[in-house]
Each structure stands twice: as C-alpha cells, then as structure tokens.
Design a protein around this motif. Structure first.
Motif, PDB file in Angstrom:
ATOM      1  N   ASN A  58      36.315  -9.422 -32.710  1.00  0.00           N
ATOM      2  CA  ASN A  58      36.041  -8.482 -31.616  1.00  0.00           C
ATOM      3  C   ASN A  58      35.337  -9.181 -30.446  1.00  0.00           C
ATOM      4  O   ASN A  58      34.396  -8.649 -29.871  1.00  0.00           O
ATOM      5  N   ILE A  59      35.799 -10.378 -30.113  1.00  0.00           N
ATOM      6  CA  ILE A  59      35.199 -11.143 -29.022  1.00  0.00           C
ATOM      7  C   ILE A  59      35.841 -10.724 -27.699  1.00  0.00           C
ATOM      8  O   ILE A  59      37.060 -10.632 -27.591  1.00  0.00           O
ATOM      9  N   LYS A  60      34.977 -10.470 -26.729  1.00  0.00           N
ATOM     10  CA  LYS A  60      35.428 -10.087 -25.390  1.00  0.00           C
ATOM     11  C   LYS A  60      34.946 -11.144 -24.395  1.00  0.00           C
ATOM     12  O   LYS A  60      33.752 -11.323 -24.195  1.00  0.00           O
ATOM     13  N   PRO A  61      35.861 -11.858 -23.758  1.00  0.00           N
ATOM     14  CA  PRO A  61      35.429 -12.861 -22.788  1.00  0.00           C
ATOM     15  C   PRO A  61      35.007 -12.204 -21.474  1.00  0.00           C
ATOM     16  O   PRO A  61      35.549 -11.177 -21.074  1.00  0.00           O
ATOM     17  N   ILE A  62      34.022 -12.803 -20.827  1.00  0.00           N
ATOM     18  CA  ILE A  62      33.641 -12.398 -19.478  1.00  0.00           C
ATOM     19  C   ILE A  62      34.183 -13.486 -18.562  1.00  0.00           C
ATOM     20  O   ILE A  62      33.867 -14.662 -18.714  1.00  0.00           O
ATOM     21  N   LEU A  63      35.041 -13.085 -17.632  1.00  0.00           N
ATOM     22  CA  LEU A  63      35.730 -14.015 -16.759  1.00  0.00           C
ATOM     23  C   LEU A  63      35.243 -13.837 -15.326  1.00  0.00           C
ATOM     24  O   LEU A  63      34.815 -12.757 -14.941  1.00  0.00           O
ATOM     25  N   GLU A  64      35.333 -14.906 -14.546  1.00  0.00           N
ATOM     26  CA  GLU A  64      34.937 -14.857 -13.142  1.00  0.00           C
ATOM     27  C   GLU A  64      36.025 -15.517 -12.311  1.00  0.00           C
ATOM     28  O   GLU A  64      36.627 -16.508 -12.738  1.00  0.00           O
ATOM     29  N   ILE A  65      36.259 -14.987 -11.134  1.00  0.00           N
ATOM     30  CA  ILE A  65      37.193 -15.616 -10.208  1.00  0.00           C
ATOM     31  C   ILE A  65      36.380 -16.544  -9.319  1.00  0.00           C
ATOM     32  O   ILE A  65      35.519 -16.104  -8.564  1.00  0.00           O
ATOM     33  N   VAL A  76      31.230 -12.504 -25.586  1.00  0.00           N
ATOM     34  CA  VAL A  76      30.342 -11.614 -26.333  1.00  0.00           C
ATOM     35  C   VAL A  76      31.151 -10.897 -27.390  1.00  0.00           C
ATOM     36  O   VAL A  76      32.376 -10.896 -27.371  1.00  0.00           O
ATOM     37  N   ARG A  77      30.450 -10.238 -28.333  1.00  0.00           N
ATOM     38  CA  ARG A  77      31.149  -9.687 -29.489  1.00  0.00           C
ATOM     39  C   ARG A  77      31.691  -8.278 -29.315  1.00  0.00           C
ATOM     40  O   ARG A  77      32.568  -7.869 -30.060  1.00  0.00           O
ATOM     41  N   THR A  78      31.211  -7.485 -28.384  1.00  0.00           N
ATOM     42  CA  THR A  78      31.728  -6.122 -28.232  1.00  0.00           C
ATOM     43  C   THR A  78      31.948  -5.789 -26.766  1.00  0.00           C
ATOM     44  O   THR A  78      31.406  -6.433 -25.871  1.00  0.00           O
ATOM     45  N   ARG A  79      32.717  -4.760 -26.542  1.00  0.00           N
ATOM     46  CA  ARG A  79      33.024  -4.310 -25.164  1.00  0.00           C
ATOM     47  C   ARG A  79      31.748  -3.841 -24.460  1.00  0.00           C
ATOM     48  O   ARG A  79      31.533  -4.138 -23.291  1.00  0.00           O
ATOM     49  N   SER A  80      30.892  -3.110 -25.169  1.00  0.00           N
ATOM     50  CA  SER A  80      29.671  -2.602 -24.537  1.00  0.00           C
ATOM     51  C   SER A  80      28.748  -3.746 -24.127  1.00  0.00           C
ATOM     52  O   SER A  80      28.131  -3.704 -23.058  1.00  0.00           O
ATOM     53  N   LYS A  81      28.664  -4.792 -24.914  1.00  0.00           N
ATOM     54  CA  LYS A  81      27.868  -5.959 -24.542  1.00  0.00           C
ATOM     55  C   LYS A  81      28.485  -6.678 -23.350  1.00  0.00           C
ATOM     56  O   LYS A  81      27.768  -7.186 -22.494  1.00  0.00           O
ATOM     57  N   ALA A  82      29.791  -6.704 -23.279  1.00  0.00           N
ATOM     58  CA  ALA A  82      30.472  -7.346 -22.163  1.00  0.00           C
ATOM     59  C   ALA A  82      30.187  -6.596 -20.861  1.00  0.00           C
ATOM     60  O   ALA A  82      30.000  -7.213 -19.820  1.00  0.00           O
ATOM     61  N   LEU A  83      30.126  -5.286 -20.936  1.00  0.00           N
ATOM     62  CA  LEU A  83      29.883  -4.500 -19.735  1.00  0.00           C
ATOM     63  C   LEU A  83      28.437  -4.566 -19.271  1.00  0.00           C
ATOM     64  O   LEU A  83      28.163  -4.425 -18.087  1.00  0.00           O
ATOM     65  N   THR A  84      27.509  -4.796 -20.185  1.00  0.00           N
ATOM     66  CA  THR A  84      26.099  -4.871 -19.803  1.00  0.00           C
ATOM     67  C   THR A  84      25.649  -6.296 -19.480  1.00  0.00           C
ATOM     68  O   THR A  84      24.578  -6.481 -18.921  1.00  0.00           O
ATOM     69  N   ALA A  85      26.451  -7.290 -19.821  1.00  0.00           N
ATOM     70  CA  ALA A  85      26.042  -8.696 -19.605  1.00  0.00           C
ATOM     71  C   ALA A  85      26.030  -9.076 -18.152  1.00  0.00           C
ATOM     72  O   ALA A  85      26.542  -8.579 -17.284  1.00  0.00           O
TER      73      ALA A  85
END
Length: 85
Positions: A58-65, A76-85
C-alpha cells in the motif's frame, strides 16, 4: 502568475512582468500522489516488481513536477499519509 498580471495592470513593462513571472515560477511547486500504481507501470515509469510490491504494501509515492519532469519526492504507506505529507 497573478503577481505578473497585477504588475502589468499597474503599468509595468513587459520585461518587468516577465521577470516577476519567472521569479514566481521558481517558488511554485506542484505535488502529486496517485491512488494506484497501475498507470505509472503502464507508462513505463516503474517496473513490474515495484508495482507488485508497492501495491502489496500500500505504498503511495509523492511526486513533484520539477523543470517539466516528474520526480519522486517521497514514498508513504497510505493515501491519508500521502495527502498530509
């Protein structure tokens, strides 16, 4: 970019507006997170093993342009953590 538009409206020259827009661009960051890794795999950005283990864990990458390229910033491991990071 609104700063450049406001500057133009106030009567600044084209060169001044361009400088303001370029300065604003340097301070603008776009972050993206994805729900699934399927389309990153289909587009060739990640391999099959990364997709398999990323989905299983359940890894969700955080990407940047950056400079017109898509780059990984963090994982990060979850969608909610990805949105708060």
């Amino acid at each position: 970019m609104l700063a450049a538009a406001r500057s133009a409206e106030a009567g600044s020259s084209l060169a001044e507006c361009k400088a303001i827009a370029e300065q604003a661009q340097k301070h603008t960051h776009i972050y993206i997170t994805v729900e699934t890794l399927e389309f990153l795999h289909r587009g060739g950005r990640i391999g099959g093993a990364q997709r398999f283990f990323g989905t299983a864990l359940n890894i969700k990458p955080i990407l940047e342009i950056r400079d017109g390229r898509l780059e990984a910033v963090e994982r990060v491991r979850t969608r909610s953590k990805a949105l708060t990071a």
